[in-house]
Design a protein around this motif. Structure first.
Motif, mmCIF file in Angstrom:
data_model
loop_
_atom_site.group_PDB
_atom_site.id
_atom_site.type_symbol
_atom_site.label_atom_id
_atom_site.label_comp_id
_atom_site.label_asym_id
_atom_site.label_seq_id
_atom_site.Cartn_x
_atom_site.Cartn_y
_atom_site.Cartn_z
ATOM 1 N N ALA A 74 0.403 -0.453 10.657
ATOM 2 C CA ALA A 74 -0.466 -1.581 10.984
ATOM 3 C C ALA A 74 -1.927 -1.172 11.071
ATOM 4 O O ALA A 74 -2.827 -1.900 10.623
ATOM 5 C CB ALA A 74 -0.010 -2.220 12.299
ATOM 6 N N ALA A 75 -2.191 0.003 11.647
ATOM 7 C CA ALA A 75 -3.572 0.435 11.830
ATOM 8 C C ALA A 75 -4.268 0.660 10.488
ATOM 9 O O ALA A 75 -5.420 0.248 10.298
ATOM 10 C CB ALA A 75 -3.616 1.710 12.668
ATOM 11 N N LEU A 112 -8.309 -4.205 5.621
ATOM 12 C CA LEU A 112 -8.557 -5.647 5.565
ATOM 13 C C LEU A 112 -9.734 -6.052 6.442
ATOM 14 O O LEU A 112 -10.495 -6.964 6.094
ATOM 15 C CB LEU A 112 -7.295 -6.415 5.958
ATOM 16 C CG LEU A 112 -6.271 -6.734 4.857
ATOM 17 C CD1 LEU A 112 -6.819 -7.752 3.874
ATOM 18 C CD2 LEU A 112 -5.774 -5.497 4.140
ATOM 19 N N ASP A 113 -9.892 -5.383 7.585
ATOM 20 C CA ASP A 113 -11.006 -5.719 8.474
ATOM 21 C C ASP A 113 -12.355 -5.461 7.815
ATOM 22 O O ASP A 113 -13.289 -6.254 7.947
ATOM 23 C CB ASP A 113 -10.911 -4.919 9.778
ATOM 24 C CG ASP A 113 -9.791 -5.394 10.685
ATOM 25 O OD1 ASP A 113 -9.174 -6.437 10.390
ATOM 26 O OD2 ASP A 113 -9.523 -4.697 11.691
ATOM 27 N N VAL A 114 -12.465 -4.318 7.129
ATOM 28 C CA VAL A 114 -13.740 -3.972 6.500
ATOM 29 C C VAL A 114 -13.938 -4.726 5.190
ATOM 30 O O VAL A 114 -15.020 -5.283 4.936
ATOM 31 C CB VAL A 114 -13.833 -2.451 6.248
ATOM 32 C CG1 VAL A 114 -15.111 -2.111 5.486
ATOM 33 C CG2 VAL A 114 -13.787 -1.687 7.555
ATOM 34 N N ASN A 115 -12.908 -4.779 4.365
ATOM 35 C CA ASN A 115 -13.063 -5.263 2.996
ATOM 36 C C ASN A 115 -12.970 -6.772 2.856
ATOM 37 O O ASN A 115 -13.500 -7.328 1.883
ATOM 38 C CB ASN A 115 -12.010 -4.627 2.094
ATOM 39 C CG ASN A 115 -12.194 -3.140 1.931
ATOM 40 O OD1 ASN A 115 -13.122 -2.549 2.474
ATOM 41 N ND2 ASN A 115 -11.298 -2.515 1.189
ATOM 42 N N THR A 116 -12.296 -7.435 3.780
ATOM 43 C CA THR A 116 -12.121 -8.888 3.664
ATOM 44 C C THR A 116 -12.714 -9.629 4.852
ATOM 45 O O THR A 116 -13.555 -10.525 4.681
ATOM 46 C CB THR A 116 -10.627 -9.255 3.534
ATOM 47 O OG1 THR A 116 -10.036 -8.490 2.485
ATOM 48 C CG2 THR A 116 -10.467 -10.725 3.239
ATOM 49 N N ARG A 117 -12.282 -9.256 6.062
ATOM 50 C CA ARG A 117 -12.752 -10.004 7.232
ATOM 51 C C ARG A 117 -14.261 -9.905 7.412
ATOM 52 O O ARG A 117 -14.934 -10.916 7.676
ATOM 53 C CB ARG A 117 -12.037 -9.517 8.490
ATOM 54 C CG ARG A 117 -12.325 -10.386 9.721
ATOM 55 C CD ARG A 117 -11.667 -9.824 10.970
ATOM 56 N NE ARG A 117 -12.303 -8.577 11.399
ATOM 57 C CZ ARG A 117 -11.925 -7.887 12.465
ATOM 58 N NH1 ARG A 117 -10.889 -8.318 13.179
ATOM 59 N NH2 ARG A 117 -12.546 -6.777 12.791
ATOM 60 N N ALA A 118 -14.813 -8.705 7.264
ATOM 61 C CA ALA A 118 -16.249 -8.533 7.494
ATOM 62 C C ALA A 118 -17.095 -9.370 6.539
ATOM 63 O O ALA A 118 -18.024 -10.064 6.995
ATOM 64 C CB ALA A 118 -16.628 -7.054 7.423
#
Length: 261
Positions: free
Chosen positions: A99-100, A106-112
């Motif tokens: 999960a990490a 995904l946090d850096v490449n999509t969510r941000a």
């Protein structure tokens, strides 16, 4: 004079994009996670002819960071162009995923990029200002690669988010597009690749690997007035590698074709 905010500006494609805008005389706000390379880009941008240059150190994995970065940049001057170039590309075999690892990519490449766009729109829409957003995608959005399940997923999702945000923000005068590079030769400590990998993915119909300037020129054009009726699109700047499987042999010989004619 335009004010351009570029994330991932400390090296590689992000640095190339920042310097391309600097050469147009734009004011530049640079963002990256590490201060030292960001400072190098800041000096290079000044030498390249930028107006005002500001550097912001931020970790975009923090869910509050994208909004804070946009607010800090906007408080200096309204942002006309946002380029989301920050990205991570770990090599993780599918059976080793957890999960990490998945969330980090995904946090850096999509969510941000999505949250950066939201933050920009929240500042621009109430005051009636238009803007241009360019997200940096990848050929991996179309073709999966061993060890790159989260990366390919993140870029495919980013392209979908680009279309979704373009749909909702267009009537506010905010264009949202993406540029999807092919394999680009960069010196990146964050996203290193082996020579074997580079040789395998770097082949394309035009016969050379990409350079950061190839991507930067496309981004500057797409963000500018010449592209002012384009939104929700993905521009693939990849030497033609997305056109098909260039390095496969013909599936039969000329003699075989004649026999089956």
């Amino acid at each position: 004079m335009r004010h351009v905010l570029v994330t991932g500006a400390g090296s590689g494609i992000g640095r190339g994009i920042a310097l391309a805008f600097a050469r147009t005389g734009a004011d530049i706000t640079l963002c990256d996670r590490t201060a030292a390379p960001l400072g190098e880009t800041e000096a290079l941008a000044r030498d390249a002819g930028a107006g005002r240059v500001t550097a912001i150190t931020a970790d975009l994995r923090d869910g509050d960071a994208p909004g804070a970065v946009v607010d800090e940049a906007w408080d200096r001057a309204p942002v006309d162009v946002l380029v989301s170039s920050a990205g991570v590309y770990p090599a993780t075999p599918f059976l080793d995923l957890d999960a990490a690892t998945w969330d980090r990519v995904l946090d850096v490449n999509t969510r941000a990029p999505v949250l950066l766009t939201v933050a920009l729109a929240r500042r621009a829409v109430p005051v009636g200002r238009g803007a241009s957003v360019v997200n940096i995608s990848s050929g991996a959005a179309l073709r999966a690669r061993p060890g790159a399940a989260p990366y390919s997923t993140s870029k495919a999702a980013l392209e979908a988010a680009t279309r979704a945000s373009a749909l909702e923000l267009g009537h506010h005068g905010i264009r949202v597009n993406a540029v999807a590079p092919g394999f680009v030769t960069v010196d990146s400590a964050v996203n290193p690749v082996t020579a074997e990998y580079a040789d395998a993915v770097g082949d394309n119909p035009l016969g050379r690997r990409g350079l950061p300037d190839d991507i930067a020129r496309a981004v500057v054009w797409l963000a500018g007035d010449e592209a002012n009726w384009i939104t929700g699109e993905v521009l693939r700047v990849d030497g033609g590698s997305s056109t098909g499987a260039w390095n496969l042999p013909q599936h039969w010989t000329a003699d075989g074709r004649e026999e089956h004619a």
